[in-house]
Write a protein that holds these residues in place. Structure first.
Motif, PDB file in Angstrom:
ATOM      1  N   TYR A  80     -17.270   2.141  -3.441  1.00  0.00           N
ATOM      2  CA  TYR A  80     -18.259   1.742  -3.911  1.00  0.00           C
ATOM      3  C   TYR A  80     -19.680   2.130  -3.029  1.00  0.00           C
ATOM      4  N   SER A  81     -19.313   2.295  -1.866  1.00  0.00           N
ATOM      5  CA  SER A  81     -20.603   2.856  -0.813  1.00  0.00           C
ATOM      6  C   SER A  81     -20.640   4.105  -0.428  1.00  0.00           C
ATOM      7  N   GLN A  82     -19.746   4.985  -1.098  1.00  0.00           N
ATOM      8  CA  GLN A  82     -19.701   6.489  -0.931  1.00  0.00           C
ATOM      9  C   GLN A  82     -20.024   7.125  -1.932  1.00  0.00           C
ATOM     10  N   SER A  83     -20.868   6.418  -3.105  1.00  0.00           N
ATOM     11  CA  SER A  83     -21.534   7.229  -4.373  1.00  0.00           C
ATOM     12  C   SER A  83     -20.453   7.832  -5.117  1.00  0.00           C
ATOM     13  N   SER A 128     -12.218   5.525 -16.513  1.00  0.00           N
ATOM     14  CA  SER A 128     -11.373   5.882 -17.856  1.00  0.00           C
ATOM     15  C   SER A 128     -12.047   6.004 -18.919  1.00  0.00           C
ATOM     16  N   LYS A 129     -11.944   6.753 -19.923  1.00  0.00           N
ATOM     17  CA  LYS A 129     -12.511   6.840 -21.168  1.00  0.00           C
ATOM     18  C   LYS A 129     -11.807   7.825 -21.992  1.00  0.00           C
ATOM     19  N   ASN A 130     -11.264   7.236 -23.170  1.00  0.00           N
ATOM     20  CA  ASN A 130     -10.310   7.834 -24.024  1.00  0.00           C
ATOM     21  C   ASN A 130      -9.171   8.480 -23.626  1.00  0.00           C
ATOM     22  N   GLY A 131      -8.470   7.913 -22.637  1.00  0.00           N
ATOM     23  CA  GLY A 131      -7.457   8.427 -21.973  1.00  0.00           C
ATOM     24  C   GLY A 131      -7.628   9.375 -20.888  1.00  0.00           C
ATOM     25  N   VAL A 132      -8.706   9.663 -20.422  1.00  0.00           N
ATOM     26  CA  VAL A 132      -9.321  10.626 -19.428  1.00  0.00           C
ATOM     27  C   VAL A 132      -9.747   9.796 -18.157  1.00  0.00           C
ATOM     28  N   LEU A 133      -9.027   9.848 -17.037  1.00  0.00           N
ATOM     29  CA  LEU A 133      -9.535   9.268 -15.934  1.00  0.00           C
ATOM     30  C   LEU A 133     -10.269  10.337 -15.085  1.00  0.00           C
ATOM     31  N   ARG A 134     -11.651  10.100 -14.927  1.00  0.00           N
ATOM     32  CA  ARG A 134     -12.371  10.966 -14.206  1.00  0.00           C
ATOM     33  C   ARG A 134     -12.799  10.261 -12.939  1.00  0.00           C
ATOM     34  N   ILE A 135     -12.598  11.122 -11.616  1.00  0.00           N
ATOM     35  CA  ILE A 135     -12.756  10.770 -10.362  1.00  0.00           C
ATOM     36  C   ILE A 135     -13.653  11.805  -9.758  1.00  0.00           C
ATOM     37  N   ALA A 136     -14.750  11.598  -9.072  1.00  0.00           N
ATOM     38  CA  ALA A 136     -15.725  12.007  -8.432  1.00  0.00           C
ATOM     39  C   ALA A 136     -16.090  11.731  -7.179  1.00  0.00           C
ATOM     40  N   SER A 137     -16.275  12.228  -6.198  1.00  0.00           N
ATOM     41  CA  SER A 137     -16.771  11.903  -4.789  1.00  0.00           C
ATOM     42  C   SER A 137     -17.264  13.034  -4.242  1.00  0.00           C
ATOM     43  N   TYR A 138     -18.681  13.052  -3.563  1.00  0.00           N
ATOM     44  CA  TYR A 138     -19.237  14.410  -2.911  1.00  0.00           C
ATOM     45  C   TYR A 138     -19.815  13.844  -1.506  1.00  0.00           C
ATOM     46  N   SER A 139     -19.020  12.765  -1.032  1.00  0.00           N
ATOM     47  CA  SER A 139     -19.007  12.137   0.582  1.00  0.00           C
ATOM     48  C   SER A 139     -18.557  13.449   1.176  1.00  0.00           C
ATOM     49  N   THR A 140     -18.890  13.440   2.476  1.00  0.00           N
ATOM     50  CA  THR A 140     -18.289  14.191   3.417  1.00  0.00           C
ATOM     51  C   THR A 140     -16.954  13.810   3.736  1.00  0.00           C
ATOM     52  N   ASP A 141     -16.700  12.408   3.604  1.00  0.00           N
ATOM     53  CA  ASP A 141     -15.216  11.823   3.862  1.00  0.00           C
ATOM     54  C   ASP A 141     -14.363  12.128   2.425  1.00  0.00           C
ATOM     55  N   LYS A 142     -13.141  12.226   2.423  1.00  0.00           N
ATOM     56  CA  LYS A 142     -12.476  12.496   1.440  1.00  0.00           C
ATOM     57  C   LYS A 142     -12.210  11.010   0.763  1.00  0.00           C
ATOM     58  N   LEU A 143     -12.504  10.944  -0.554  1.00  0.00           N
ATOM     59  CA  LEU A 143     -12.077   9.907  -1.131  1.00  0.00           C
ATOM     60  C   LEU A 143     -10.764   9.737  -1.521  1.00  0.00           C
ATOM     61  N   VAL A 144      -9.817   8.805  -1.303  1.00  0.00           N
ATOM     62  CA  VAL A 144      -8.245   8.787  -1.324  1.00  0.00           C
ATOM     63  C   VAL A 144      -7.914   7.924  -2.684  1.00  0.00           C
ATOM     64  N   VAL A 145      -7.358   8.473  -3.630  1.00  0.00           N
ATOM     65  CA  VAL A 145      -6.966   7.672  -4.814  1.00  0.00           C
ATOM     66  C   VAL A 145      -5.602   8.006  -5.067  1.00  0.00           C
ATOM     67  N   TRP A 146      -4.766   6.826  -5.473  1.00  0.00           N
ATOM     68  CA  TRP A 146      -3.342   6.871  -5.931  1.00  0.00           C
ATOM     69  C   TRP A 146      -3.445   6.505  -7.410  1.00  0.00           C
ATOM     70  N   VAL A 147      -2.872   7.335  -8.132  1.00  0.00           N
ATOM     71  CA  VAL A 147      -2.720   7.118  -9.588  1.00  0.00           C
ATOM     72  C   VAL A 147      -1.071   6.988  -9.952  1.00  0.00           C
ATOM     73  N   THR A 148      -0.865   5.665 -10.375  1.00  0.00           N
ATOM     74  CA  THR A 148       0.407   5.480 -11.282  1.00  0.00           C
ATOM     75  C   THR A 148       0.361   5.646 -12.463  1.00  0.00           C
ATOM     76  N   ALA A 149       1.050   6.493 -13.308  1.00  0.00           N
ATOM     77  CA  ALA A 149       0.574   6.640 -14.681  1.00  0.00           C
ATOM     78  C   ALA A 149       1.962   6.739 -15.539  1.00  0.00           C
ATOM     79  N   ASN A 150       2.169   6.031 -16.587  1.00  0.00           N
ATOM     80  CA  ASN A 150       3.200   6.288 -17.417  1.00  0.00           C
ATOM     81  C   ASN A 150       3.277   7.519 -18.431  1.00  0.00           C
TER      82      ASN A 150
END
Length: 202
Positions: free
Chosen positions: A71-74, A79-101
């Motif tokens: 939240y502090s990294q812009s 998620s919208k209509n089944g599409v999960l959108r992830i975006a981050s333009y910080s110099t540090d990588k944003l790490v995300v783990w998605v488990t999906a059926n």
């Protein structure tokens, strides 16, 4: 008396060492903090843009864990209509783990990375890479489609019955550990400029 002093000194050293170990463990756990997003469900496609490291895995229920204090990294995860959108333009990588059926497709842009955590078992699975994005996936599917544009790179392993590949440069795709029953290949459409990411879309 000398023996008592040595004993007390040893006890103090031991106590000091235990205190330091506990503090180190607490600090380490604090570094591994993450946020679980609860308002996400029915994910069938993921789009990642910017400086994101995405891990995907199969699971009975959908779950998104966002590491770092995103939240502090812009950064945006929505998620919208089944599409999960992830975006981050910080110099540090944003790490995300998605488990999906029922995940069926992943698209990656910019400098994002996509990696599988365990085997990805699907009937159909599509991977679309642009810019300098990369993917390292272990797939078990009936049908898998891989499109590699621009300077993107992909490494696939696993088993696929029908494998469709579209790429500009053969050296950008490593599939020597992928067993495919039938493979079709075509030239990608050259240097494709990916559609700009409009934050208003979120």
């Amino acid at each position: 008396m000398k023996t008592q002093i040595i004993t007390i000194f040893a006890a103090l050293v031991l106590a000091f060492g235990v205190t330091n170990s506990a503090s180190a463990a607490t600090a380490k756990n604090a570094d591994n903090s993450y946020t679980v997003l609860t308002d996400v469900s029915a994910i069938n496609k993921i789009e990642v843009r910017g400086n994101v490291q995405l891990y995907i895995s199969d699971g009975a229920a959908d779950q998104v864990k966002v590491y770092n204090k995103y939240y502090s990294q812009s950064a945006l995860v929505q998620s919208k209509n089944g599409v999960l959108r992830i975006a981050s333009y910080s110099t540090d990588k944003l790490v995300v783990w998605v488990t999906a059926n029922d995940l069926r497709a992943v698209s990656a842009y910019d400098n994002s990375e996509v990696k599988s955590f365990g085997d990805i078992s699907k009937i159909e699975f599509d991977v679309d890479l642009h810019n300098h994005a990369s993917a390292k996936l272990n797939i078990d599917a009936f049908s898998a489609s891989l499109t590699v544009n621009d300077d993107a790179k992909a490494s696939l392993s696993g088993n696929v019955t029908e494998y469709a590949l579209s790429c500009d440069r053969d050296e950008n795709v490593d599939h020597k550990n992928l067993v495919a029953g039938h493979t079709s290949k075509k030239q990608a459409q050259g240097q494709v400029t990916a559609k700009g990411f409009d934050l208003a879309d979120l």
